[in-house]
Design an enzyme around this catalytic site. Structure first.
Site, PDB file in Angstrom:
ATOM      1  N   ASP A  38     -11.283   4.509   5.929  1.00 45.80           N
ATOM      2  CA  ASP A  38     -10.822   4.039   4.616  1.00 45.80           C
ATOM      3  C   ASP A  38     -11.449   2.683   4.295  1.00 45.80           C
ATOM      4  OD1 ASP A  38      -9.479   4.323   2.233  1.00 45.80           O
ATOM      5  OD2 ASP A  38      -7.580   3.513   2.974  1.00 45.80           O
TER       6      ASP A  38
ATOM      7  N   VAL B  54       3.153  -5.888   2.863  1.00 45.66           N
ATOM      8  CA  VAL B  54       2.632  -7.002   3.653  1.00 45.66           C
ATOM      9  C   VAL B  54       3.200  -8.310   3.097  1.00 45.66           C
ATOM     10  CG1 VAL B  54       0.580  -8.228   4.443  1.00 45.66           C
ATOM     11  CG2 VAL B  54       0.526  -5.740   4.190  1.00 45.66           C
TER      12      VAL B  54
ATOM     13  N   GLY C 177       0.825  -1.196   0.000  1.00 46.91           N
ATOM     14  CA  GLY C 177       0.000   0.000   0.000  1.00 46.91           C
ATOM     15  C   GLY C 177       0.855   1.240   0.000  1.00 46.91           C
ATOM     16  N   GLY C 178       0.232   2.370   0.326  1.00 43.71           N
ATOM     17  CA  GLY C 178       0.951   3.637   0.297  1.00 43.71           C
ATOM     18  C   GLY C 178       2.025   3.733   1.365  1.00 43.71           C
ATOM     19  N   MET C 179       1.843   3.012   2.491  1.00 43.84           N
ATOM     20  CA  MET C 179       2.785   3.148   3.594  1.00 43.84           C
ATOM     21  C   MET C 179       3.584   1.886   3.880  1.00 43.84           C
ATOM     22  SD  MET C 179       0.789   5.484   6.411  1.00 43.84           S
ATOM     23  CE  MET C 179      -0.595   4.358   6.589  1.00 43.84           C
ATOM     24  N   GLY C 180       3.080   0.716   3.501  1.00 40.57           N
ATOM     25  CA  GLY C 180       3.765  -0.490   3.913  1.00 40.57           C
ATOM     26  C   GLY C 180       3.653  -1.640   2.944  1.00 40.57           C
TER      27      GLY C 180
END
Length: 524
Positions: free
Chosen positions: A138, A32, A27-30
């Site tokens: 979200d 997985v 995603g935008g931050m991390g």
């Protein structure tokens, strides 16, 4: 998180016990990854912060604290927080199955009953979060995991959720959230409560049942236009889900369907029953005299009935004033820069998807050429030459929108709508179209009543006229009356209608006569 069998990662061990494996998503931050908990011998998912994301390491701890506040079978479980490359990493349960976004991308569409069951799980998750004063902010298909064996829906990614007593995540110059699933009050930079998550849930239900976001468009500007201005017309494919979706996508959060009523309606759908719709606000007296436009009157938006199409004339939720919404968005300069374009544009009516559905996007059309007012006496009008090859009278200052099949001109106060549809003559001709539309009236137009259909002629051509009253787009606006005329010219069916609040019946009748008389074909 979900395992989708994507690329292999290295055998790195973090936290002294978690062996990293395949990457599951980013995603935008991390990022997985699937991992093995070597101490307990179980599969888990590990979310690490992307080094180039610019994310604050405190964001990961913040997300873990948020999720720790909400323990529920339909909310992702965080098992542990460990250090990875000097940053915190979240160790979470592994939901063996894809996300709802993965399923939709593969072309899967859920039945109304399946969608209702999905909605019940997500609603219960949100209710549990809201009971702890946690707002997800979200809710979208990518953040809904679907367990392969049980079908359990799991709400994940609380990365931008709000938590009482904690600093709210925000970044200068960045919009936090996913525009297609974000409530209009958040788009305006206003206060957002639990009702904002319920709006997002309504959009997710639409996506699950139709395959696409209800506000999918070709640009961020068009997405925002759709959210704050365009009518939302649920697809007939949603069947018994239509009332609950209408309630959840009510633009005024104070009138939006609440969690308890939404659960009752979704439970009825999941059981194969037809849920009763709920009144979302006070009803104005139908005999109240028409008044000058007020700020509340400017809240009205949407399109009206076109004969013969599935879902035509469905009641849409109340739209926020587009100019005010654009100004509010632009005033909150912390949102994406493209929002600024909205304050320089009049409402131009980005397409709202295929006729009778919500979802598919299209580009907005430019304003048509016009001539000075004429033709309807004391009701100011202008003659427009439409890019689709015709000319007719519309209210002065009216804005044009289209859903691909129909063209709508809406008066500045949102109350009067003039519509046109042009298509090949279907079997049964004009009278067949009108009779079929009238038969579908109770389904497509809530409160459908006082209807008449008659065969007639127009300029010596076969024609049919349909007239009816219905409950209108919003409870605040009250009932509306529609005049509709369709006629056959060679192999083409022309359909022109005018609709207005019942308190402005005289204006609607006058405009209908003038509009039909003024209609001329200008193109081939």
């Amino acid at each position: 998180m979900a395992y989708d069998g994507s690329e292999r990662g290295g055998p790195e061990l973090i936290g002294g016990r978690y062996r990293l494996g395949e990457r599951l998503g980013q995603g935008g931050m991390g990022v997985v990854r699937r991992a093995t908990d070597e101490l307990l011998g179980r599969q888990v998912a590990v979310k690490t912060l992307a080094l180039d994301s610019g994310a604050d390491p405190a964001d990961a701890l913040r997300e873990a604290r948020v999720v720790a506040q909400v323990r529920h079978p339909h909310v992702i479980v965080v098992h542990d927080v460990v250090e990875h490359e000097g940053r915190p990493a979240l160790v979470m349960e592994l939901v063996d199955g894809g996300s709802l976004a993965d399923r939709l991308a593969a072309g899967e569409v859920f039945s109304p009953r399946e969608t209702a069951r999905l909605g019940l799980g997500l609603l219960d998750a949100l209710t549990a979060a809201h009971a702890r004063d946690v707002l997800h902010r979200d809710v979208k298909p990518a953040n809904v995991l679907l367990e392969k064996d049980s079908g359990r829906a799991v709400l994940t990614d609380f990365g931008i959720a709000s938590l009482p007593g904690a600093t709210t995540l925000s970044r200068t110059g960045v919009f936090i959230g996913t525009p297609e699933y974000t409530a209009p009050e958040r788009m305006q930079g206003g206060d957002a409560g639990p009702a904002s998550d319920l709006w997002s849930l309504g959009a997710v239900l639409c996506a699950a049942a139709t395959g696409t976001s209800p506000f999918r468009r070709d640009s961020i500007g068009a997405v925002l236009h759709a959210i704050v201005y365009e009518e939302v017309r649920p697809s007939a494919a949603m069947g018994p889900l239509v009332p609950v979706v209408r309630g959840l996508l009510e633009r005024d959060p104070e009138l939006r369907l609440g969690a308890a009523e939404a659960r009752r309606m979704l439970a009825a759908c999941a059981a194969g029953e037809e849920p009763a719709a709920v009144a979302l606000g006070p009803t104005l007296r139908e005999d109240a005299p028409a008044a000058a436009p007020t700020p509340a009157a400017l809240d009205r938006a949407g399109q009206d009935t076109a004969a013969g199409g599935p879902g035509s004339g469905r009641r849409g939720p109340r739209a926020l004033p587009f100019v005010a919404a654009a100004a509010a968005v632009c005033a909150a300069a912390a949102t994406v820069a493209v929002l600024l374009a909205l304050q320089d544009e009049p409402p131009k009516g980005a397409a709202a998807g295929p006729h009778g559905t919500i979802g598919a996007g299209s580009t907005a059309t430019s304003a048509p050429a016009s001539t000075p007012a004429s033709g309807t006496g004391r009701f100011p009008s202008r003659q427009v030459t439409d890019e689709d090859g015709f000319t007719l009278l519309v209210p002065s200052g009216a804005t044009r929108s289209t859903d691909g099949a129909r063209i709508i001109y809406t008066s500045p106060d949102g109350a009067v709508r003039v519509g046109v549809r042009i298509r090949p003559v279907p079997p049964g001709g004009a009278i067949g179209v009108m009779r079929a539309s009238a038969e579908d009236g109770p389904t497509s137009n809530p409160g459908y009543r006082d209807a008449t259909v008659e065969e007639t002629t127009h300029r010596g051509l076969p024609a049919a006229r349909w007239e009816f009253t219905w409950d209108g787009f919003t409870r605040a606006e009250g009932s509306r009356h529609t005049f509709d005329l369709a006629w056959e010219d060679d192999e083409t069916l022309y359909d022109v209608w005018v609709s207005a609040p019942l308190g402005r019946l005289e204006e609607a009748r006058s405009r209908f006569g003038a509009t039909v008389d003024s209609f001329r074909v200008t193109g081939g």
